[in-house]
Design a protein around this motif. Structure first.
Motif, PDB file in Angstrom:
ATOM      1  N   GLU A   1      -3.778 -12.954  11.838  1.00  0.00           N
ATOM      2  CA  GLU A   1      -4.906 -13.823  11.533  1.00  0.00           C
ATOM      3  C   GLU A   1      -5.462 -13.488  10.168  1.00  0.00           C
ATOM      4  O   GLU A   1      -5.966 -14.350   9.481  1.00  0.00           O
ATOM      5  N   HIS A   2      -5.334 -12.219   9.817  1.00  0.00           N
ATOM      6  CA  HIS A   2      -5.931 -11.802   8.566  1.00  0.00           C
ATOM      7  C   HIS A   2      -4.878 -11.509   7.517  1.00  0.00           C
ATOM      8  O   HIS A   2      -3.896 -10.834   7.784  1.00  0.00           O
ATOM      9  N   TYR A   3      -5.140 -11.998   6.361  1.00  0.00           N
ATOM     10  CA  TYR A   3      -4.269 -11.730   5.217  1.00  0.00           C
ATOM     11  C   TYR A   3      -4.111 -10.230   4.997  1.00  0.00           C
ATOM     12  O   TYR A   3      -3.038  -9.748   4.672  1.00  0.00           O
ATOM     13  N   PHE A   4      -5.197  -9.511   5.230  1.00  0.00           N
ATOM     14  CA  PHE A   4      -5.170  -8.069   5.014  1.00  0.00           C
ATOM     15  C   PHE A   4      -4.080  -7.397   5.829  1.00  0.00           C
ATOM     16  O   PHE A   4      -3.422  -6.472   5.380  1.00  0.00           O
ATOM     17  N   ASP A   5      -3.890  -7.885   7.069  1.00  0.00           N
ATOM     18  CA  ASP A   5      -2.908  -7.253   7.940  1.00  0.00           C
ATOM     19  C   ASP A   5      -1.518  -7.274   7.335  1.00  0.00           C
ATOM     20  O   ASP A   5      -0.746  -6.341   7.494  1.00  0.00           O
ATOM     21  N   TRP A   6      -1.194  -8.340   6.638  1.00  0.00           N
ATOM     22  CA  TRP A   6       0.113  -8.437   5.998  1.00  0.00           C
ATOM     23  C   TRP A   6       0.212  -7.433   4.855  1.00  0.00           C
ATOM     24  O   TRP A   6       1.241  -6.809   4.644  1.00  0.00           O
ATOM     25  N   VAL A   7      -0.857  -7.310   4.132  1.00  0.00           N
ATOM     26  CA  VAL A   7      -0.876  -6.330   3.046  1.00  0.00           C
ATOM     27  C   VAL A   7      -0.677  -4.923   3.614  1.00  0.00           C
ATOM     28  O   VAL A   7       0.132  -4.147   3.100  1.00  0.00           O
ATOM     29  N   TYR A   8      -1.387  -4.635   4.691  1.00  0.00           N
ATOM     30  CA  TYR A   8      -1.262  -3.313   5.296  1.00  0.00           C
ATOM     31  C   TYR A   8       0.155  -3.101   5.818  1.00  0.00           C
ATOM     32  O   TYR A   8       0.730  -2.033   5.661  1.00  0.00           O
ATOM     33  N   ALA A   9       0.708  -4.123   6.464  1.00  0.00           N
ATOM     34  CA  ALA A   9       2.046  -4.017   7.048  1.00  0.00           C
ATOM     35  C   ALA A   9       3.071  -3.680   5.980  1.00  0.00           C
ATOM     36  O   ALA A   9       3.928  -2.811   6.163  1.00  0.00           O
ATOM     37  N   ILE A  10       2.993  -4.374   4.853  1.00  0.00           N
ATOM     38  CA  ILE A  10       3.936  -4.111   3.760  1.00  0.00           C
ATOM     39  C   ILE A  10       3.708  -2.729   3.183  1.00  0.00           C
ATOM     40  O   ILE A  10       4.650  -1.990   2.932  1.00  0.00           O
ATOM     41  N   THR A  11       2.464  -2.394   2.970  1.00  0.00           N
ATOM     42  CA  THR A  11       2.151  -1.097   2.365  1.00  0.00           C
ATOM     43  C   THR A  11       2.690   0.046   3.215  1.00  0.00           C
ATOM     44  O   THR A  11       3.210   1.029   2.697  1.00  0.00           O
ATOM     45  N   ARG A  12       2.608  -0.112   4.519  1.00  0.00           N
ATOM     46  CA  ARG A  12       3.110   0.938   5.407  1.00  0.00           C
ATOM     47  C   ARG A  12       4.622   1.076   5.329  1.00  0.00           C
ATOM     48  O   ARG A  12       5.170   2.100   5.694  1.00  0.00           O
ATOM     49  N   ARG A  13       5.305   0.025   4.854  1.00  0.00           N
ATOM     50  CA  ARG A  13       6.771   0.052   4.755  1.00  0.00           C
ATOM     51  C   ARG A  13       7.267   0.766   3.508  1.00  0.00           C
ATOM     52  O   ARG A  13       8.448   1.036   3.373  1.00  0.00           O
TER      53      ARG A  13
ATOM     54  N   THR B   1       5.089   0.674  -5.470  1.00  0.00           N
ATOM     55  CA  THR B   1       5.177  -0.757  -5.754  1.00  0.00           C
ATOM     56  C   THR B   1       3.858  -1.200  -6.374  1.00  0.00           C
ATOM     57  O   THR B   1       2.959  -0.394  -6.580  1.00  0.00           O
ATOM     58  N   THR B   2       3.752  -2.485  -6.681  1.00  0.00           N
ATOM     59  CA  THR B   2       2.557  -2.956  -7.384  1.00  0.00           C
ATOM     60  C   THR B   2       1.776  -3.977  -6.567  1.00  0.00           C
ATOM     61  O   THR B   2       2.307  -4.577  -5.629  1.00  0.00           O
ATOM     62  N   TYR B   3       0.551  -4.179  -6.944  1.00  0.00           N
ATOM     63  CA  TYR B   3      -0.309  -5.159  -6.294  1.00  0.00           C
ATOM     64  C   TYR B   3       0.321  -6.548  -6.414  1.00  0.00           C
ATOM     65  O   TYR B   3       0.392  -7.301  -5.450  1.00  0.00           O
ATOM     66  N   GLY B   4       0.771  -6.863  -7.592  1.00  0.00           N
ATOM     67  CA  GLY B   4       1.341  -8.183  -7.846  1.00  0.00           C
ATOM     68  C   GLY B   4       2.600  -8.424  -7.027  1.00  0.00           C
ATOM     69  O   GLY B   4       2.816  -9.520  -6.514  1.00  0.00           O
ATOM     70  N   ALA B   5       3.442  -7.401  -6.901  1.00  0.00           N
ATOM     71  CA  ALA B   5       4.691  -7.542  -6.154  1.00  0.00           C
ATOM     72  C   ALA B   5       4.403  -7.849  -4.695  1.00  0.00           C
ATOM     73  O   ALA B   5       5.078  -8.676  -4.078  1.00  0.00           O
TER      74      ALA B   5
ATOM     75  N   LEU C   1       4.391 -11.992  -0.425  1.00  0.00           N
ATOM     76  CA  LEU C   1       3.699 -12.705   0.648  1.00  0.00           C
ATOM     77  C   LEU C   1       3.567 -14.181   0.313  1.00  0.00           C
ATOM     78  O   LEU C   1       3.287 -14.991   1.177  1.00  0.00           O
ATOM     79  N   ALA C   2       3.759 -14.525  -0.949  1.00  0.00           N
ATOM     80  CA  ALA C   2       3.594 -15.902  -1.401  1.00  0.00           C
ATOM     81  C   ALA C   2       2.251 -16.440  -0.919  1.00  0.00           C
ATOM     82  O   ALA C   2       2.138 -17.560  -0.469  1.00  0.00           O
ATOM     83  N   LEU C   3       1.282 -15.590  -1.017  1.00  0.00           N
ATOM     84  CA  LEU C   3      -0.037 -15.943  -0.496  1.00  0.00           C
ATOM     85  C   LEU C   3      -1.041 -15.049  -1.197  1.00  0.00           C
ATOM     86  O   LEU C   3      -0.767 -13.895  -1.471  1.00  0.00           O
ATOM     87  N   GLY C   4      -2.189 -15.597  -1.479  1.00  0.00           N
ATOM     88  CA  GLY C   4      -3.217 -14.798  -2.114  1.00  0.00           C
ATOM     89  C   GLY C   4      -2.838 -14.400  -3.522  1.00  0.00           C
ATOM     90  O   GLY C   4      -2.011 -15.039  -4.167  1.00  0.00           O
ATOM     91  N   SER C   5      -3.412 -13.336  -3.986  1.00  0.00           N
ATOM     92  CA  SER C   5      -3.184 -12.905  -5.358  1.00  0.00           C
ATOM     93  C   SER C   5      -3.256 -11.392  -5.442  1.00  0.00           C
ATOM     94  O   SER C   5      -3.642 -10.714  -4.488  1.00  0.00           O
ATOM     95  N   ALA C   6      -2.860 -10.885  -6.590  1.00  0.00           N
ATOM     96  CA  ALA C   6      -2.871  -9.443  -6.789  1.00  0.00           C
ATOM     97  C   ALA C   6      -4.273  -8.892  -6.584  1.00  0.00           C
ATOM     98  O   ALA C   6      -4.457  -7.820  -6.020  1.00  0.00           O
ATOM     99  N   ARG C   7      -5.251  -9.635  -7.026  1.00  0.00           N
ATOM    100  CA  ARG C   7      -6.644  -9.192  -6.870  1.00  0.00           C
ATOM    101  C   ARG C   7      -6.977  -8.967  -5.414  1.00  0.00           C
ATOM    102  O   ARG C   7      -7.660  -8.021  -5.058  1.00  0.00           O
ATOM    103  N   MET C   8      -6.529  -9.856  -4.568  1.00  0.00           N
ATOM    104  CA  MET C   8      -6.827  -9.746  -3.144  1.00  0.00           C
ATOM    105  C   MET C   8      -6.153  -8.531  -2.536  1.00  0.00           C
ATOM    106  O   MET C   8      -6.679  -7.922  -1.618  1.00  0.00           O
ATOM    107  N   VAL C   9      -4.963  -8.207  -3.033  1.00  0.00           N
ATOM    108  CA  VAL C   9      -4.263  -7.035  -2.509  1.00  0.00           C
ATOM    109  C   VAL C   9      -5.079  -5.785  -2.796  1.00  0.00           C
ATOM    110  O   VAL C   9      -5.294  -4.951  -1.917  1.00  0.00           O
ATOM    111  N   GLY C  10      -5.564  -5.692  -4.011  1.00  0.00           N
ATOM    112  CA  GLY C  10      -6.399  -4.554  -4.379  1.00  0.00           C
ATOM    113  C   GLY C  10      -7.646  -4.512  -3.528  1.00  0.00           C
ATOM    114  O   GLY C  10      -8.077  -3.454  -3.061  1.00  0.00           O
ATOM    115  N   TRP C  11      -8.176  -5.653  -3.286  1.00  0.00           N
ATOM    116  CA  TRP C  11      -9.397  -5.732  -2.510  1.00  0.00           C
ATOM    117  C   TRP C  11      -9.129  -5.361  -1.053  1.00  0.00           C
ATOM    118  O   TRP C  11      -9.915  -4.690  -0.408  1.00  0.00           O
ATOM    119  N   ALA C  12      -7.995  -5.795  -0.537  1.00  0.00           N
ATOM    120  CA  ALA C  12      -7.610  -5.466   0.839  1.00  0.00           C
ATOM    121  C   ALA C  12      -7.428  -3.959   0.983  1.00  0.00           C
ATOM    122  O   ALA C  12      -7.863  -3.370   1.968  1.00  0.00           O
TER     123      ALA C  12
END
Length: 110
Positions: A4-16, A23-27, A32-43
Motif C-alpha cells: 500500500e505504501h511506496y515506502f515499503d517498496w523502497v525498504y524491500a529493495i534496500t534490504r536486498r 546503490t543510489t537513490y535515483g537507481a 520502481l518506475a514510481l516516485g522520485s529520488a527525492r522520495m527515496v531519500g525521504w522514505a
DNA sequence: TGTTTGACCACGG
DNA sequence: GCCGTGGCCAAAC
C-alpha cells in the motif's frame, strides 16, 4: 509486506542490497518506475528507527555519503560500510562504479 | 489551503 | 566541468 505504501517498496529493495555493495537513490526510484529520488531519500529518513534496513548502502549518484547526518553519530554510516569492506575516503565510496548494485536486475527477487 | 523543504537527479548553458 | 533550474511527491507548518 503490504504494497500500500511506496515506502515499503523502497525498504524491500534496500534490504536486498548485499553487504559490501552500494546503490543510489535515483537507481531505486528508477527501478520502481514510481516516485522520485527525492522520495527515496525521504522514505529512508522515515525508516531510520528500523535498524533492519541497511540504509547506509544507499548513497547519492556521485558516490557521496549524503545521508550521513541522519545517522547517530554521523560517522556511523561510514563505519558500517567499512565494516563490510567498503572503503570510504572523504565521505565518498572508493570504486563506487565497481561496487554499484543494480536494483532493476534484482526486482524479481522481491 | 499555499508554501517550503528534503539523505536527489537530469539537463542545458 | 561547474552552475542554475525544473521536476518529482509527501509532510510539516
Amino acid at each position: 509486506m503490504g504494497n500500500e505504501h511506496y515506502f515499503d517498496w523502497v525498504y524491500a529493495i534496500t534490504r536486498r542490497i548485499p553487504p559490501g555493495r552500494v546503490t543510489t537513490y535515483g537507481a531505486i526510484a528508477d527501478s520502481l518506475a514510481l516516485g522520485s529520488a527525492r522520495m527515496v531519500g525521504w522514505a529512508l529518513n522515515k525508516c531510520a528507527p528500523f535498524d533492519d534496513i541497511p540504509a547506509h548502502r544507499v548513497i547519492n549518484r556521485k558516490g557521496e555519503l549524503s545521508g550521513r547526518h541522519h545517522f547517530a553519530p554521523p560517522t556511523r554510516m561510514q563505519e558500517l560500510l567499512e565494516q563490510e569492506g567498503v572503503k570510504v575516503v572523504d565521505n565518498r565510496v572508493v570504486d563506487f562504479d565497481r561496487l554499484f548494485w543494480h536494483p532493476a536486475e534484482h526486482l524479481e527477487d522481491l
